[in-house]
Write a protein that holds these residues in place. Structure first.
Motif: not given
Length: 285
Positions: A40-66
């Motif tokens: 739960k602590k990790t989940q809370q710490a990730l909230l501002p880093l994810l900006g409303g997205d989920l881990l499943a969503e941001v996993g493709t980000w590094a490819d999309e940014m190409r």
């Protein structure tokens, strides 16, 4: 973030899938599994880093940014996704130092080290922490895809043509996307099917380091190369149901390991004092 991701996704229509790792579903599977093993602590710490997205969503980000025209994405970021070493014995983690900037990253192992260091540093600005979290989620998936540790001369299997159910493809794409897509499952269905709460298995997976994950993939890539050796001169290897039966369990295990290990790594960064329980243990440094 969601609008930007949609635009990038449209641009990727013209980008060869050969450049990607695990495909979109594979990275989403990793993120989905990881999310189920965070404290739960990790989940809370990730909230501002994810900006409303989920881990499943941001996993493709590094490819999309190409698709971004910035020099980093066009020239520097590509080398973050893979490493080419002649044999597992030739890789020596002790020869690496943690890159101090993103420009110093030379391969996927250095990229992971850089992401971890930046996320552990409380002085790292929020925007950079967001960058490194998204890249780390992606790279943990990439390092578990065996062909991202393949041979330089064939670009990790990109130049090795094969047929899959009669259709021409290449060895890298087969492992990135087509092997997983053959199951006709959504990423959430796939993740639910292979996820585990077996604490002993989780512990086994986490008694490892990123260097170990890399060596595992190197060993698997050699087996995959052998499976694609042509039976006769001037013939292409042809795969169908038999290949799925043989290799899909390997791909499933790598995805599960990636998800569990990503959760353990994030817990070790954001909740290092967490006790083992339903959430994954911390990955050893």
């Amino acid at each position: 973030m969601k609008i930007a991701r949609f635009v990038c996704g449209l641009l990727l229509v013209t980008t060869s899938v050969q450049a990607l790792a695990w495909g979109q579903n594979g990275h989403r599977i990793v993120g989905q599994i990881a999310n189920e093993h965070l404290t739960k602590k990790t989940q809370q710490a990730l909230l501002p880093l994810l900006g409303g997205d989920l881990l499943a969503e941001v996993g493709t980000w590094a490819d999309e940014m190409r698709s971004d025209p910035a020099e980093f994405w066009q020239k520097d970021s590509t080398r973050w996704h893979y490493i080419n070493v002649a044999a597992p014995k030739d890789f020596d983690a002790s020869h690496y130092h943690t890159p101090q900037t993103k420009e110093e990253v030379k391969d996927i192992y250095g990229g992971i080290l850089r992401c971890i260091a930046a996320l552990k540093d409380k002085n790292t600005p929020l925007a950079e922490r967001q960058f490194y979290l998204r890249f780390l989620v992606h790279l943990v998936g990439d390092i578990h895809q065996p062909m991202h540790t393949g041979h330089a001369e064939d670009r990790g299997g990109n130049l090795i043509e094969v047929k899959f159910f009669g259709e021409l493809t290449n060895l890298h794409s087969l492992w990135d996307t087509e092997l997983l897509e053959s199951q006709n499952l959504s990423f959430s269905e796939f993740a639910a099917f292979i996820n585990t709460q077996d604490k002993q298995l989780i512990k086994t997976y986490l008694t490892s380091s990123p260097a170990d994950w890399l060596k595992e993939s190197m060993a698997l890539s050699e087996s995959i190369y052998q499976s694609a050796a042509p039976a006769a001169t001037n013939t292409l290897p042809e795969f169908s149901y038999g290949y799925i039966h043989q290799q899909l369990p390997v791909a499933e295990e790598r995805l599960l390991q990636a998800g569990i290990r990503l959760a353990g790594l994030l817990n070790s960064i954001f909740d290092p004092r967490a006790k083992p329980g339903t959430a994954a243990l911390a990955v050893k440094p």
